[in-house]
Design a protein around this motif. Structure first.
Motif, PDB file in Angstrom:
ATOM      1  N   GLY A   2      15.269  76.936  20.600  1.00 51.04           N
ATOM      2  CA  GLY A   2      15.761  75.616  20.207  1.00 51.04           C
ATOM      3  C   GLY A   2      16.392  74.823  21.334  1.00 51.04           C
ATOM      4  N   TRP A  13      12.977  72.907  18.154  1.00 50.22           N
ATOM      5  CA  TRP A  13      11.855  73.684  18.673  1.00 50.22           C
ATOM      6  C   TRP A  13      11.184  72.887  19.795  1.00 50.22           C
ATOM      7  CZ3 TRP A  13      12.190  78.366  16.784  1.00 50.22           C
ATOM      8  CH2 TRP A  13      12.683  78.542  15.493  1.00 50.22           C
ATOM      9  N   ASN A  63      16.947  80.159  25.386  1.00 56.69           N
ATOM     10  CA  ASN A  63      17.437  80.276  24.002  1.00 56.69           C
ATOM     11  C   ASN A  63      16.531  79.463  23.086  1.00 56.69           C
ATOM     12  OD1 ASN A  63      19.157  81.089  21.944  1.00 56.69           O
ATOM     13  ND2 ASN A  63      20.506  79.314  22.190  1.00 56.69           N
ATOM     14  N   LYS A  78      23.243  82.500  10.499  1.00 59.27           N
ATOM     15  CA  LYS A  78      22.316  83.622  10.695  1.00 59.27           C
ATOM     16  C   LYS A  78      22.027  83.854  12.189  1.00 59.27           C
ATOM     17  CE  LYS A  78      17.663  84.779   9.116  1.00 59.27           C
ATOM     18  NZ  LYS A  78      16.482  84.260   8.416  1.00 59.27           N
ATOM     19  N   ASP A 102      19.384  70.258  19.929  1.00 56.76           N
ATOM     20  CA  ASP A 102      18.521  71.424  19.731  1.00 56.76           C
ATOM     21  C   ASP A 102      17.323  71.115  18.836  1.00 56.76           C
ATOM     22  OD1 ASP A 102      20.454  72.726  21.198  1.00 56.76           O
ATOM     23  OD2 ASP A 102      21.224  73.935  19.535  1.00 56.76           O
ATOM     24  N   MET A 161      30.534  72.679  19.640  1.00 59.02           N
ATOM     25  CA  MET A 161      29.106  72.784  19.939  1.00 59.02           C
ATOM     26  C   MET A 161      28.486  73.982  19.221  1.00 59.02           C
ATOM     27  SD  MET A 161      27.413  72.934  23.716  1.00 59.02           S
ATOM     28  CE  MET A 161      27.525  71.232  24.213  1.00 59.02           C
ATOM     29  N   VAL A 162      29.181  75.088  19.259  1.00 62.61           N
ATOM     30  CA  VAL A 162      28.646  76.320  18.657  1.00 62.61           C
ATOM     31  C   VAL A 162      28.725  76.258  17.119  1.00 62.61           C
ATOM     32  CG1 VAL A 162      28.971  78.837  18.523  1.00 62.61           C
ATOM     33  CG2 VAL A 162      29.018  77.687  20.742  1.00 62.61           C
TER      34      VAL A 162
HETATM   35  N1  CAA Z   1      16.996  83.635  17.020  1.00 63.55           N
HETATM   36  C1  CAA Z   1      16.250  84.135  16.002  1.00 63.55           C
HETATM   37  N2  CAA Z   1      15.772  83.386  14.999  1.00 63.55           N
HETATM   38  C2  CAA Z   1      16.054  82.080  15.021  1.00 63.55           C
HETATM   39  C3  CAA Z   1      16.797  81.479  16.051  1.00 63.55           C
HETATM   40  C4  CAA Z   1      17.286  82.330  17.064  1.00 63.55           C
HETATM   41  N3  CAA Z   1      18.016  81.863  18.095  1.00 63.55           N
HETATM   42  N4  CAA Z   1      16.889  80.177  15.792  1.00 63.55           N
HETATM   43  C5  CAA Z   1      16.233  79.957  14.645  1.00 63.55           C
HETATM   44  N5  CAA Z   1      15.715  81.106  14.184  1.00 63.55           N
HETATM   45  C6  CAA Z   1      14.970  81.315  12.965  1.00 63.55           C
HETATM   46  C7  CAA Z   1      15.861  81.041  11.756  1.00 63.55           C
HETATM   47  O1  CAA Z   1      16.714  82.143  11.469  1.00 63.55           O
HETATM   48  C8  CAA Z   1      14.846  80.801  10.671  1.00 63.55           C
HETATM   49  O2  CAA Z   1      14.347  82.039  10.204  1.00 63.55           O
HETATM   50  P1  CAA Z   1      13.895  82.192   8.676  1.00 63.55           P
HETATM   51  O3  CAA Z   1      12.770  81.206   8.480  1.00 63.55           O
HETATM   52  O4  CAA Z   1      13.479  83.633   8.589  1.00 63.55           O
HETATM   53  O5  CAA Z   1      15.117  81.870   7.874  1.00 63.55           O
HETATM   54  C9  CAA Z   1      13.724  80.083  11.431  1.00 63.55           C
HETATM   55  O6  CAA Z   1      13.911  80.379  12.827  1.00 63.55           O
HETATM   56  C10 CAA Z   1      13.759  78.582  11.215  1.00 63.55           C
HETATM   57  O7  CAA Z   1      15.070  78.152  11.583  1.00 63.55           O
HETATM   58  P2  CAA Z   1      15.731  76.848  10.953  1.00 63.55           P
HETATM   59  O8  CAA Z   1      15.611  76.881   9.458  1.00 63.55           O
HETATM   60  O9  CAA Z   1      17.100  76.725  11.529  1.00 63.55           O
HETATM   61  O10 CAA Z   1      14.735  75.746  11.504  1.00 63.55           O
HETATM   62  P3  CAA Z   1      15.071  74.246  11.880  1.00 63.55           P
HETATM   63  O11 CAA Z   1      13.772  73.629  12.273  1.00 63.55           O
HETATM   64  O12 CAA Z   1      15.903  73.593  10.841  1.00 63.55           O
HETATM   65  O13 CAA Z   1      16.005  74.336  13.188  1.00 63.55           O
HETATM   66  C11 CAA Z   1      16.635  75.067  15.357  1.00 63.55           C
HETATM   67  C12 CAA Z   1      15.512  74.964  14.332  1.00 63.55           C
HETATM   68  C13 CAA Z   1      17.058  73.682  15.811  1.00 63.55           C
HETATM   69  C14 CAA Z   1      16.101  75.842  16.553  1.00 63.55           C
HETATM   70  C15 CAA Z   1      17.853  75.732  14.699  1.00 63.55           C
HETATM   71  O14 CAA Z   1      17.476  76.989  14.169  1.00 63.55           O
HETATM   72  C16 CAA Z   1      18.983  75.941  15.640  1.00 63.55           C
HETATM   73  O15 CAA Z   1      19.810  75.053  15.837  1.00 63.55           O
HETATM   74  N6  CAA Z   1      19.101  77.129  16.258  1.00 63.55           N
HETATM   75  C17 CAA Z   1      20.194  77.474  17.097  1.00 63.55           C
HETATM   76  C18 CAA Z   1      20.018  76.936  18.485  1.00 63.55           C
HETATM   77  C19 CAA Z   1      21.142  77.486  19.326  1.00 63.55           C
HETATM   78  O16 CAA Z   1      21.309  78.689  19.466  1.00 63.55           O
HETATM   79  N7  CAA Z   1      21.942  76.603  19.914  1.00 63.55           N
HETATM   80  C20 CAA Z   1      23.061  77.017  20.667  1.00 63.55           C
HETATM   81  C21 CAA Z   1      24.110  75.947  20.539  1.00 63.55           C
HETATM   82  S1  CAA Z   1      25.632  76.481  21.269  1.00 63.55           S
HETATM   83  C22 CAA Z   1      25.447  76.150  22.847  1.00 63.55           C
HETATM   84  O17 CAA Z   1      24.497  75.597  23.302  1.00 63.55           O
HETATM   85  C23 CAA Z   1      26.576  76.590  23.733  1.00 63.55           C
HETATM   86  C24 CAA Z   1      26.098  77.578  24.692  1.00 63.55           C
HETATM   87  O18 CAA Z   1      26.003  77.260  25.861  1.00 63.55           O
HETATM   88  C25 CAA Z   1      25.819  78.959  24.274  1.00 63.55           C
END
Ligand code: CAA
Length: 255
Positions: free
Chosen positions: A161, A107, A159, A209, A105, A202-203
């Motif tokens: 990321g 951006w 989704n 948050k 994952d 994975m999750v």
């Molecule tokens: N919805 C809303 N806001 C989100 C978000 C989301 N899905 N993902 C990130 N943000 C927000 C964070 O809350 C944070 O907000 P604040 O600055 O207000 O705190 C901001 O974006 C920055 O986020 P990070 O500090 O996490 O930034 P990062 O650069 O370290 O990481 C990221 C970015 C890689 C996208 C990380 O946020 C992340 O891993 N997000 C989750 C991705 C995800 O949902 N993956 C699902 C994995 S499970 C799976 O894949 C199984 C399946 O089939 C469902």
């Protein structure tokens, strides 16, 4: 005599070392299948067979399960797996669960080409390779079969990321529908499950948050258990779903 809705069937599960793949081994074996747990991490696949399958199968234990090493993204590894299965069981698996998958994952604007390629290679091409090699073997042996691919609800809605992962999972849905059309004449059914947020390793990588935000969108207001996906996999594997092919089934708590 082994009882269960998939009694006497040989089932291959990829990504069997953890999460949904491990749970699939558990439920398929409980329902009477002989299970081949395949994973890139052989030790994890072996752990599935030793602890989960044996425990879960109880009175239904067939004692013939096995763990095998498999890199789904490598065509040689997939072909080698078929060769080993044919040698050991004298027949191909006629239940195939494509559960192997990875996330990298980030951006979209920051995602590296390597992270895009590796996710497409394992999740999309890996599913293709396993389907192709095993469906071909089933057709050659004139055996009916059931292939169950694991996509994700994020492949339908996108989704944050996950441009790489969602692209791979949307591809798995389209590929399943095409394969179902081609393989129907061989009586090989191909279906795809779209899990939502399920308690898997994975999750666990998702920031808390983000998880809390996701849960607000789930009518059942909780994460799913891997076993709740595995029960649907086993239904699709069995003759209970004999007229179901090319179907996409959400297992998401209503997300
Ligand atoms: N919805 C809303 N806001 C989100 C978000 C989301 N899905 N993902 C990130 N943000 C927000 C964070 O809350 C944070 O907000 P604040 O600055 O207000 O705190 C901001 O974006 C920055 O986020 P990070 O500090 O996490 O930034 P990062 O650069 O370290 O990481 C990221 C970015 C890689 C996208 C990380 O946020 C992340 O891993 N997000 C989750 C991705 C995800 O949902 N993956 C699902 C994995 S499970 C799976 O894949 C199984 C399946 O089939 C469902």
């Amino acid at each position: 005599m082994v009882a269960g809705i998939v009694a006497g069937r040989l089932a291959l599960v990829t990504g069997a070392g953890s999460g949904i793949g491990r749970a699939a081994c558990q439920v398929l074996s409980r329902e009477g299948a002989t299970v081949i747990a395949a994973d890139k991490n052989y030790e994890a696949a072996l752990e599935t067979i030793k602890t989960h399958t044996a425990l879960a199968s109880g009175a239904n234990a067939v004692g013939d399960h096995s763990a095998m090493e498999l890199d789904v993204g490598d065509s040689k590894s997939v072909q080698n797996l078929l060769d080993v299965v044919m040698k050991q069981y004298k027949a191909p698996a006629t239940i195939v669960v494509n559960s192997a998958g990875i996330t990298r994952d980030n951006w979209m604007l920051k995602m590296s080409e390597a992270d895009f390629d590796s996710v497409i290679n394992i999740n999309l091409k890996g599913t293709f390779l396993v389907m192709q090699v095993f469906a071909r073997a089933m057709a050659v042996a004139s055996l009916p079969g059931s292939i169950i691919n694991i996509s994700s609800i994020t492949g339908k809605y996108g989704n944050i990321g996950q441009t790489n992962y969602t692209a791979s999972k949307a591809g798995v849905v389209a590929m399943t529908q095409s394969a179902a059309k081609e393989l129907g004449k061989s009586n090989i059914r191909v279906n795809v499950i779209l899990p939502g947020f399920v308690k898997t390793p994975m999750v666990e990588t998702v920031p808390d948050k983000v998880v809390q935000g996701m849960l607000k969108l789930v009518p059942l207001a909780r994460m799913g258990e891997p076993s709740e996906v595995a029960e649907v996999i086993t239904f699709l594997a069995s003759d209970k779903s004999s007229f179901v092919t090319g179907a996409t089934i959400d297992v998401t708590g209503g997300f």
